[in-house]
Motif scaffolding. Structure first.
Motif, PDB file in Angstrom:
ATOM      1  N   ASP A  90       0.831  -1.208   0.000  1.00 15.27           N
ATOM      2  CA  ASP A  90       0.000   0.000   0.000  1.00 15.27           C
ATOM      3  C   ASP A  90       0.867   1.260   0.000  1.00 15.27           C
ATOM      4  O   ASP A  90       0.575   2.229  -0.703  1.00 15.27           O
ATOM      5  N   TYR A 114      -5.699   6.179  -4.608  1.00 13.11           N
ATOM      6  CA  TYR A 114      -4.261   6.400  -4.501  1.00 13.11           C
ATOM      7  C   TYR A 114      -3.931   7.859  -4.754  1.00 13.11           C
ATOM      8  O   TYR A 114      -4.661   8.575  -5.443  1.00 13.11           O
ATOM      9  N   ARG A 136      -1.194   4.023  -1.904  1.00 13.71           N
ATOM     10  CA  ARG A 136      -2.573   3.726  -1.527  1.00 13.71           C
ATOM     11  C   ARG A 136      -2.807   3.794  -0.017  1.00 13.71           C
ATOM     12  O   ARG A 136      -3.895   3.462   0.465  1.00 13.71           O
ATOM     13  N   SER A 137      -1.804   4.251   0.724  1.00 16.89           N
ATOM     14  CA  SER A 137      -1.924   4.266   2.184  1.00 16.89           C
ATOM     15  C   SER A 137      -2.792   5.408   2.703  1.00 16.89           C
ATOM     16  O   SER A 137      -3.304   5.346   3.818  1.00 16.89           O
ATOM     17  N   GLY A 141      -6.364   2.064   0.790  1.00 16.84           N
ATOM     18  CA  GLY A 141      -6.720   1.048  -0.193  1.00 16.84           C
ATOM     19  C   GLY A 141      -7.847   1.415  -1.127  1.00 16.84           C
ATOM     20  O   GLY A 141      -8.054   0.737  -2.138  1.00 16.84           O
TER      21      GLY A 141
END
Length: 379
Positions: A105, A148, A110-111, A145
């Motif tokens: 991630d 992004y 994507r974190s 998630g």
């Protein structure tokens, strides 16, 4: 733009690349271009005041390519797990709903952690350990998630903290030992004092009053996602031109944007990763290469709007459609560009000292296309 005085050499069949370099590059940019094809150096050009064949300058986010390659080598060695939660190595990171965020991630943006509330000062952004301390308690800016967005200055401080806790050594130390030193690359995450004489400061962009007024009028708000991702929410907002001109930043080699190098160093690194260099085997095995070159985050970047990512790297096959699907690399502020195409064999590195005032670098498209045409014609 007018023709410029170009120094350096090109291999037979790549003369058109020299011509494109002479007409596409801003005469005041101070630029270098290096290209390998299947491990052979075929383009080695430079131009501009203060720029020679061995000049080093700030490559900003092209640093992320070096940091990603280091992580890939450690994953390949079995020292890191991409789908393991970051908090397993770094318990404090679990705060504020980040307990399930994985290293994958983080690498694919994507974190949801792209900065911190209130911003990070330039002094804090110089040091990955300080950045890691600040982001540990930060709530993500979107649900991890689900989307992004580019974390321009913090992403590889997070990855680096995982590396340090999992291996006992910094990401920068692993890069030096596993990547830079074995291949003699002119690319540094932590520029030694002995190399300072080759460093040339990054220069601000040039523009007229009307152009500057239009640029500032359209600049994202400091507390927008774009502003946070680029460090504009600090007081004062981060001055990117000054950032790598500070010796402390270069010495620490901040893993998201603190790298210093040359076009040869960037192109050589990607050649070493995929094809090997100077008789040494490639750094990445086919399985690792396939995993890290595969597009992961595509569609709409919440920070930049239009960037696509592989695993840590930018997905260059989506940026330059004449490249293969799994071409990968990373560009950087001030106009650096770097990538490798495993199918065509091209590994390209480009640096320039002077920012474009509006952060647009159309020469990237022209140079990449010229290199691709020449490589195809000579294959």
């Amino acid at each position: 733009m007018s023709d410029i005085d170009v120094q350096g050499t090109v291999a037979e069949g790549f003369e058109a690349v020299r011509d494109e370099f002479a007409t596409a590059v801003d005469p005041q940019a101070g630029a270098q271009l290096a290209v390998y094809v299947h491990g052979r150096l075929v383009v080695d050009l430079w131009t501009g005041d203060g720029v020679a064949e061995d000049t080093l300058t700030g490559v900003y986010s092209s640093t992320k390519g070096a940091a990603t390659l280091t992580v890939a080598v450690l994953v390949q060695d079995g020292l890191l797990e991409l789908d393991e939660p970051v908090a397993r190595h770094w318990p404090a990171f679990a705060a504020a709903g980040k307990d399930r965020i994985t290293l994958r991630d983080v690498l694919t943006h994507r974190s949801g952690v792209i900065g911190v509330d209130g911003g990070l000062t330039a002094d804090e952004l110089a040091d990955d350990r300080v950045i890691a301390q600040r982001v540990a308690g930060q709530r993500p800016y979107w649900r991890p998630g689900t989307a992004y967005g580019y974390g321009g200055f913090v992403t590889f401080a997070m990855a680096g903290e995982v590396v340090r806790r999992a291996t006992g050594r910094s990401l920068q130390a692993h890069f030096e030992e596993r990547v830079r030193a074995p291949f003699g690359l002119d690319l540094y995450l932590g520029l030694p004092e002995a190399e300072e004489g080759r460093f040339r400061e990054v220069l601000p962009g040039l523009a007229g009053p009307d152009e500057l007024a239009a640029f500032w009028a359209n600049l994202p708000g400091p507390h927008s996602l774009t502003g946070i991702g680029y460090g504009l929410n600090s007081t004062p907002p981060l001055d990117q031109v000054a950032f790598l001109n500070a010796r402390r930043v270069r010495a620490l080699g901040q893993a998201s944007a603190g790298g210093v190098g040359s076009a040869r160093g960037l192109a050589g690194m990607y050649t070493a990763a995929v094809f090997g260099l100077d008789g040494r085997p490639p750094l990445l095995a086919p399985g690792t290469l396939g995993e890290f070159a595969m597009p992961h985050s595509v569609g709409g970047d919440l920070v930049t709007g239009n960037t696509h990512y592989a695993l840590g790297f930018q997905a260059k096959g989506l940026r330059f459609p004449f490249l293969s699907a799994n071409a990968f690399g990373h560009n950087g502020s001030a106009g650096s560009e770097s990538f490798v195409d495993p199918r065509s064999g091209i590994a390209l590195g480009y640096t320039r000292r002077r920012f474009s005032f509006d952060w647009s670098y159309p020469e990237h498209d022209r140079l990449a296309a010229a290199v691709h045409r020449a490589a195809a014609a000579t294959s």
